[in-house]
Design an enzyme around this catalytic site. Structure first.
Site, PDB file in Angstrom:
ATOM      1  CE  LYS A  59     -78.383  18.695 100.440  1.00  0.00           C
ATOM      2  NZ  LYS A  59     -78.210  19.978  99.334  1.00  0.00           N
ATOM      3  CB  SER A  97     -77.525  14.068 100.337  1.00  0.00           C
ATOM      4  OG  SER A  97     -76.846  12.987 101.027  1.00  0.00           O
ATOM      5  CE1 TYR A 134     -76.013  18.840 103.262  1.00  0.00           C
ATOM      6  CE2 TYR A 134     -75.961  16.482 103.880  1.00  0.00           C
ATOM      7  CZ  TYR A 134     -75.793  17.489 103.027  1.00  0.00           C
ATOM      8  OH  TYR A 134     -75.730  17.096 101.524  1.00  0.00           O
TER       9      TYR A 134
HETATM   10  P1  NAD Z   1     -69.345  23.025  98.262  1.00  0.00           P
HETATM   11  O1  NAD Z   1     -69.388  23.519  99.400  1.00  0.00           O
HETATM   12  O2  NAD Z   1     -68.037  22.645  97.608  1.00  0.00           O
HETATM   13  O3  NAD Z   1     -70.042  23.745  97.039  1.00  0.00           O
HETATM   14  C1  NAD Z   1     -71.326  24.502  97.257  1.00  0.00           C
HETATM   15  C2  NAD Z   1     -71.325  25.798  96.559  1.00  0.00           C
HETATM   16  O4  NAD Z   1     -72.243  26.724  97.297  1.00  0.00           O
HETATM   17  C3  NAD Z   1     -70.137  26.536  97.283  1.00  0.00           C
HETATM   18  O5  NAD Z   1     -69.319  27.200  96.291  1.00  0.00           O
HETATM   19  C4  NAD Z   1     -70.623  27.715  98.088  1.00  0.00           C
HETATM   20  O6  NAD Z   1     -69.749  28.818  98.092  1.00  0.00           O
HETATM   21  C5  NAD Z   1     -72.053  27.797  97.670  1.00  0.00           C
HETATM   22  N1  NAD Z   1     -72.942  28.575  98.422  1.00  0.00           N
HETATM   23  C6  NAD Z   1     -73.539  28.076  99.372  1.00  0.00           C
HETATM   24  N2  NAD Z   1     -74.346  28.957  99.860  1.00  0.00           N
HETATM   25  C7  NAD Z   1     -74.620  29.801  98.928  1.00  0.00           C
HETATM   26  C8  NAD Z   1     -75.526  30.749  98.837  1.00  0.00           C
HETATM   27  N3  NAD Z   1     -76.400  31.061  99.744  1.00  0.00           N
HETATM   28  N4  NAD Z   1     -75.466  31.752  97.747  1.00  0.00           N
HETATM   29  C9  NAD Z   1     -74.422  31.390  96.888  1.00  0.00           C
HETATM   30  N5  NAD Z   1     -73.732  30.341  96.692  1.00  0.00           N
HETATM   31  C10 NAD Z   1     -73.690  29.556  97.871  1.00  0.00           C
HETATM   32  O7  NAD Z   1     -70.260  21.558  98.021  1.00  0.00           O
HETATM   33  P2  NAD Z   1     -70.271  20.305  97.081  1.00  0.00           P
HETATM   34  O8  NAD Z   1     -69.662  19.204  97.722  1.00  0.00           O
HETATM   35  O9  NAD Z   1     -69.986  20.706  95.784  1.00  0.00           O
HETATM   36  O10 NAD Z   1     -72.067  19.971  97.088  1.00  0.00           O
HETATM   37  C11 NAD Z   1     -72.877  20.664  96.456  1.00  0.00           C
HETATM   38  C12 NAD Z   1     -74.298  20.187  96.797  1.00  0.00           C
HETATM   39  O11 NAD Z   1     -74.359  18.719  96.884  1.00  0.00           O
HETATM   40  C13 NAD Z   1     -74.586  20.793  98.060  1.00  0.00           C
HETATM   41  O12 NAD Z   1     -76.109  21.149  97.843  1.00  0.00           O
HETATM   42  C14 NAD Z   1     -74.540  19.485  98.785  1.00  0.00           C
HETATM   43  O13 NAD Z   1     -75.231  19.573  99.962  1.00  0.00           O
HETATM   44  C15 NAD Z   1     -74.751  18.450  97.788  1.00  0.00           C
HETATM   45  N6  NAD Z   1     -74.184  17.121  98.391  1.00  0.00           N
HETATM   46  C16 NAD Z   1     -72.749  16.898  98.429  1.00  0.00           C
HETATM   47  C17 NAD Z   1     -72.303  15.797  98.659  1.00  0.00           C
HETATM   48  C18 NAD Z   1     -70.822  15.587  98.963  1.00  0.00           C
HETATM   49  O14 NAD Z   1     -70.362  14.442  99.351  1.00  0.00           O
HETATM   50  N7  NAD Z   1     -69.883  16.464  98.355  1.00  0.00           N
HETATM   51  C19 NAD Z   1     -73.073  14.466  99.051  1.00  0.00           C
HETATM   52  C20 NAD Z   1     -74.339  14.549  98.808  1.00  0.00           C
HETATM   53  C21 NAD Z   1     -75.039  15.869  98.456  1.00  0.00           C
HETATM   54  C1  UD1 Z   2     -71.103  11.976 105.205  1.00  0.00           C
HETATM   55  C2  UD1 Z   2     -72.129  12.538 105.929  1.00  0.00           C
HETATM   56  C3  UD1 Z   2     -73.350  12.532 104.889  1.00  0.00           C
HETATM   57  C4  UD1 Z   2     -72.946  13.317 103.735  1.00  0.00           C
HETATM   58  C5  UD1 Z   2     -71.762  12.814 103.226  1.00  0.00           C
HETATM   59  C6  UD1 Z   2     -71.217  13.207 101.871  1.00  0.00           C
HETATM   60  C7  UD1 Z   2     -71.870  12.230 108.258  1.00  0.00           C
HETATM   61  C8  UD1 Z   2     -72.580  11.423 109.548  1.00  0.00           C
HETATM   62  N1  UD1 Z   2     -72.562  11.871 106.959  1.00  0.00           N
HETATM   63  O1  UD1 Z   2     -71.515  10.668 104.882  1.00  0.00           O
HETATM   64  O2  UD1 Z   2     -74.326  13.202 105.435  1.00  0.00           O
HETATM   65  O3  UD1 Z   2     -74.035  13.249 102.491  1.00  0.00           O
HETATM   66  O4  UD1 Z   2     -70.631  12.687 103.940  1.00  0.00           O
HETATM   67  O5  UD1 Z   2     -70.807  14.832 102.130  1.00  0.00           O
HETATM   68  O6  UD1 Z   2     -71.063  13.207 108.423  1.00  0.00           O
HETATM   69  N2  UD1 Z   2     -64.337   7.627 108.147  1.00  0.00           N
HETATM   70  C9  UD1 Z   2     -63.500   7.284 108.918  1.00  0.00           C
HETATM   71  N3  UD1 Z   2     -62.504   8.255 109.382  1.00  0.00           N
HETATM   72  C10 UD1 Z   2     -62.696   9.730 108.753  1.00  0.00           C
HETATM   73  C11 UD1 Z   2     -63.620   9.948 108.037  1.00  0.00           C
HETATM   74  C12 UD1 Z   2     -64.636   9.180 107.873  1.00  0.00           C
HETATM   75  O7  UD1 Z   2     -63.223   6.195 109.436  1.00  0.00           O
HETATM   76  O8  UD1 Z   2     -61.707  10.461 109.136  1.00  0.00           O
HETATM   77  C13 UD1 Z   2     -65.340   6.558 107.802  1.00  0.00           C
HETATM   78  C14 UD1 Z   2     -66.946   6.766 108.181  1.00  0.00           C
HETATM   79  O9  UD1 Z   2     -66.941   6.443 109.437  1.00  0.00           O
HETATM   80  C15 UD1 Z   2     -67.586   6.134 107.209  1.00  0.00           C
HETATM   81  C16 UD1 Z   2     -66.888   6.485 106.030  1.00  0.00           C
HETATM   82  O10 UD1 Z   2     -65.297   6.571 106.295  1.00  0.00           O
HETATM   83  O11 UD1 Z   2     -67.725   4.769 107.313  1.00  0.00           O
HETATM   84  C17 UD1 Z   2     -67.235   7.595 105.040  1.00  0.00           C
HETATM   85  O12 UD1 Z   2     -67.262   8.554 106.029  1.00  0.00           O
HETATM   86  P1  UD1 Z   2     -67.538  10.255 105.073  1.00  0.00           P
HETATM   87  O13 UD1 Z   2     -66.664  10.446 104.162  1.00  0.00           O
HETATM   88  O14 UD1 Z   2     -67.794  11.071 106.026  1.00  0.00           O
HETATM   89  O15 UD1 Z   2     -68.880  10.028 104.518  1.00  0.00           O
HETATM   90  P2  UD1 Z   2     -70.205   9.596 105.155  1.00  0.00           P
HETATM   91  O16 UD1 Z   2     -70.283   9.425 106.438  1.00  0.00           O
HETATM   92  O17 UD1 Z   2     -70.914   8.426 104.254  1.00  0.00           O
END
Ligand code: NAD
Ligand code: UD1
Length: 331
Positions: free
Chosen positions: A151, A123, A147
């Site tokens: 990572k 991330s 979290y």
């Molecule tokens: P998500 O929660 O929708 O998907 C994660 C999946 O992993 C879920 O279906 C959950 O049931 C499964 N899971 C969790 N722990 C498990 C375990 N121990 N065994 C088996 N299954 C398990 O999340 P996502 O948004 O699809 O994110 C996927 C990956 O990307 C994660 O590692 C997350 O940290 C990373 N990531 C996500 C974002 C984002 O904004 N969505 C940003 C940066 C990184």
């Molecule tokens: C968040 C996580 C980050 C993670 C990413 C993707 C935090 C501090 N960071 O990032 O670790 O990798 O999500 O899952 O939680 N905002 C509002 N109102 C809201 C929600 C968000 O104004 O109700 C603003 C936030 O201040 C930010 C932007 O929208 O400026 C994006 O927020 P968000 O979607 O939560 O993502 P990140 O903070 O970038």
């Protein structure tokens, strides 16, 4: 066959669609702790192809070994993990236990079965509060919550693994802010409870589940004072995984790539783009800054373009339109 951990989740399910469309065979392991079983059916419905599903916990070594015993796994894309930043501060041990242990079990099993190609979901959170933008892959890393620490630790564990055995091929993908949904409207992001992230929150305001958006701070040193992020369509992000898999297949080593668009949008710009997509005016209020937030974050995309041959193509209007279609179908 490609094993996708966390394949029932938001990014995993979209990536399974892209893998199947690209001709790969796919097996999924997911314990459904943050997803629903029906996303597996929807993956099949969208692609017209079958996928093997194991409803198992990745920390369960026996269950993981059984998957490697039953299938010839060529490579793994590792999405499974817990991802709520605030929750990770409240219950850090659960985050360390789940995210770290699952990765250890996975890698031990892969080594045992001679499978040494891994793509990992990291991330942009590992960049902490960057000194400058756009962010390059060689910027210093730091984190401010458990979290993010998981990572960072997993990136280090995988790097050490490659040092110990250079047959491993590891791709670390650092996602910026994935949003949107599949164009079919069948799969997307539907968090439990009140959403923490911006676009799922706006979606619930648009559908009438929440009254208004709280904009966390309007006094940042940014174009309109609100936070700026690099929002990327989940379908573009998923295509990046197919490219990363090709990279893992073509060389050994540890390669790290940003997956973002390279463009930053403010909170208000996203809100207005969503208003256009849903055809409504959405209420918002300016609220205090959220603890831990940074002013501005967007990717330098040069390395992923040059080395993976990948670039995001879908714009903010498309991201909001697809999110809105999914929201109308599913909420
Ligand atoms: P998500 O929660 O929708 O998907 C994660 C999946 O992993 C879920 O279906 C959950 O049931 C499964 N899971 C969790 N722990 C498990 C375990 N121990 N065994 C088996 N299954 C398990 O999340 P996502 O948004 O699809 O994110 C996927 C990956 O990307 C994660 O590692 C997350 O940290 C990373 N990531 C996500 C974002 C984002 O904004 N969505 C940003 C940066 C990184
Ligand atoms: C968040 C996580 C980050 C993670 C990413 C993707 C935090 C501090 N960071 O990032 O670790 O990798 O999500 O899952 O939680 N905002 C509002 N109102 C809201 C929600 C968000 O104004 O109700 C603003 C936030 O201040 C930010 C932007 O929208 O400026 C994006 O927020 P968000 O979607 O939560 O993502 P990140 O903070 O970038």
């Amino acid at each position: 066959m490609i094993l996708v951990t966390g394949g029932a989740g938001f990014i995993g399910s979209h990536t399974c669609v892209e893998l199947l469309d690209a001709g790969y065979e796919v097996a999924i392991i997911d314990n459904l702790c943050n997803s629903q079983r029906d996303s597996i059916d929807k993956i099949k419905q969208i692609t017209g192809k079958d996928v093997k599903f194991y409803e198992e916990d990745l920390v369960n070594k026996e269950a993981v070994e059984k998957i490697f015993e039953e299938n010839k796994i060529d490579a793994v894309i590792h999405f499974a993990g817990l991802k709520a930043v605030g929750e990770s501060v409240q219950i850090p041990l659960r985050y360390y236990h789940n995210n770290i242990l699952s990765t250890l079990v996975l890698c031990e099993t892969m080594a045992k079965y001679g499978c040494k190609k891994l793509v990992f979901s990291s991330s942009a959170t590992v960049y902490g509060n960057p000194h400058t933008v756009p962010i390059k892959e060689d910027f210093p890393r730091s984190t401010t919550n458990p979290y993010g620490s998981t990572k960072l630790m997993i990136e280090d564990i995988l790097t050490d693994l490659h040092v110990s055995d250079n047959e491993w091929s590891i791709v670390l993908l650092r996602y910026f802010n994935p949003i949107g949904a599949h164009a079919s409207g069948l799969i997307g992001e539907n968090p439990n409870g009140i959403p923490n992230n911006l676009v799922p929150y706006i979606a619930q305001v648009a559908i009438g589940k929440l009254d208004h958006l709280n904009v966390f701070g309007d006094d940042y040193p940014t174009k309109d004072g609100t936070g700026v992020r690099d929002y990327i369509h989940v379908v573009d992000l998923s295509k990046g995984h197919v490219k990363a898999l090709e990279k893992a297949n073509s060389c050994t080593g540890v390669n790290t790539y940003n997956l973002g668009t390279g463009t930053g949008y403010s909170v208000l710009e996203i809100l207005h783009a969503y208003e256009k997509a849903c055809g409504k005016t959405l209420k918002y209020e300016i609220a205090p800054r959220r603890a831990g937030d940074i002013p501005e974050c967007y990717a330098d995309t040069e390395k992923s373009f040059t080395e993976l041959g990948w670039k995001a193509e879908l714009d903010i209007a498309q991201m909001c339109a697809d999110s809105w279609r999914f929201t109308q179908n599913n909420l």
